[in-house]
Enzyme design. Structure first.
Site, PDB file in Angstrom:
ATOM      1  N   ASP A   1      39.896  46.292  37.247  1.00 19.00           N
ATOM      2  CA  ASP A   1      40.761  45.193  37.639  1.00 19.00           C
ATOM      3  C   ASP A   1      40.860  45.235  39.168  1.00 19.00           C
ATOM      4  O   ASP A   1      40.556  46.255  39.797  1.00 19.00           O
ATOM      5  CB  ASP A   1      42.140  45.358  36.994  1.00 19.00           C
ATOM      6  CG  ASP A   1      43.118  44.282  37.419  1.00 19.00           C
ATOM      7  OD1 ASP A   1      42.741  43.094  37.439  1.00 19.00           O
ATOM      8  OD2 ASP A   1      44.267  44.630  37.748  1.00 19.00           O
TER       9      ASP A   1
ATOM     10  N   ASP B   1      43.688  43.443  41.533  1.00 18.32           N
ATOM     11  CA  ASP B   1      45.042  43.560  42.077  1.00 18.32           C
ATOM     12  C   ASP B   1      45.773  44.733  41.433  1.00 18.32           C
ATOM     13  O   ASP B   1      45.962  44.764  40.221  1.00 18.32           O
ATOM     14  CB  ASP B   1      45.827  42.275  41.827  1.00 18.32           C
ATOM     15  CG  ASP B   1      45.196  41.066  42.515  1.00 18.32           C
ATOM     16  OD1 ASP B   1      44.463  41.261  43.494  1.00 18.32           O
ATOM     17  OD2 ASP B   1      45.448  39.936  42.059  1.00 18.32           O
TER      18      ASP B   1
END
Length: 243
Positions: free
Chosen positions: A18, A20
């Site tokens: 991922d 953020d």
């Protein structure tokens, strides 16, 4: 944090990151932008309870922007028309509110820039040195912008973000589609691969996709929440894999 028996990620078929909160500390920028927008949205309507950080983790974190807006509005019984992604930021639609937040996010990012987490870059170095394919899987439509700002865009052959998801008709996390799409693009089997997430929706997405390791990075969601969502291990930073 449950640091025991950490998997050796250099032995996996692939590792999906991922963005953020995992590679870059953009979550704080997102949180600031969301708070700015929704405090005003709620104040304009005299809505109670007021916006709180828990709203970010419950309704916004890890989801596509408009889906998050819809979820949070529904939690306060606010019914706005969906509108269109081309809506102006001041439009009183789901898309308008989402675009308002995006303007706030980009304003902060462009002013302050972003640096990746050093431990995440070091883990990326180790995994790639071992020849393990990597990808970014993000709900954000700003993923390309953030990766460029952080100076790590060239590290990833595959990026599945909110723009790709919209173009391909892939549903938001916690559905597994975005992680599975990235795995297909890398040519790897999820059952022998790892996914790294900091949002409960993202952890649930990877778990639903059948990834061998679903690593939760607790940046505020909470170890219990990440475990309940399907994390096989939870750490407070990817430095745990560098010992």
């Amino acid at each position: 944090m449950s640091h025991t028996q950490l998997p050796n990620l250099t032995e996996r078929a692939g590792v999906l990151f991922d963005l953020d909160g995992v590679l870059t500390p953009t979550a704080s920028v997102h949180m600031h932008a969301w708070r700015q927008v929704f405090e005003q949205v709620f104040a304009d309507r005299s809505v109670e309870p007021p916006y709180a950080d828990s709203d970010y983790y419950l309704h916004l974190d890890g989801k596509k922007r408009y889906d998050g807006v819809k979820s949070l509005l529904q939690s306060r019984h606010i019914d706005l028309p969906w509108g269109d992604p081309s809506d102006a930021p001041e439009a009183e639609t789901v898309c308008g509110v989402g675009n308002r937040k995006n303007d706030a996010f980009l304003s902060v990012l462009n002013a302050d820039g972003i640096a990746p987490y050093p431990s995440s870059v070091e883990l990326l170095d180790r995994v790639q040195a071992a020849g393990v394919p990597v990808a970014v899987v993000s709900s954000s439509k700003n993923a390309e912008h953030v990766l460029q700002a952080a100076g790590i865009r060239d590290r990833f052959e595959v990026v599945v973000d909110g723009v790709v998801a919209e173009r391909e008709g892939l549903p938001s996390k916690p559905a597994p589609d975005v992680f599975l799409a990235a795995a297909r693009m890398l040519g790897i089997d999820p059952a022998d691969s790892a996914a790294i997430e900091d949002a409960t929706s993202g952890v649930a997405s990877a778990a639903a996709g059948g990834f061998r390791d679903v690593i939760g990075v607790d940046r505020g969601a909470g170890e219990a929440a990440l475990t309940d969502a399907g994390a096989t291990v939870v750490v407070d930073d990817l430095a745990a894999f560098l010992d």
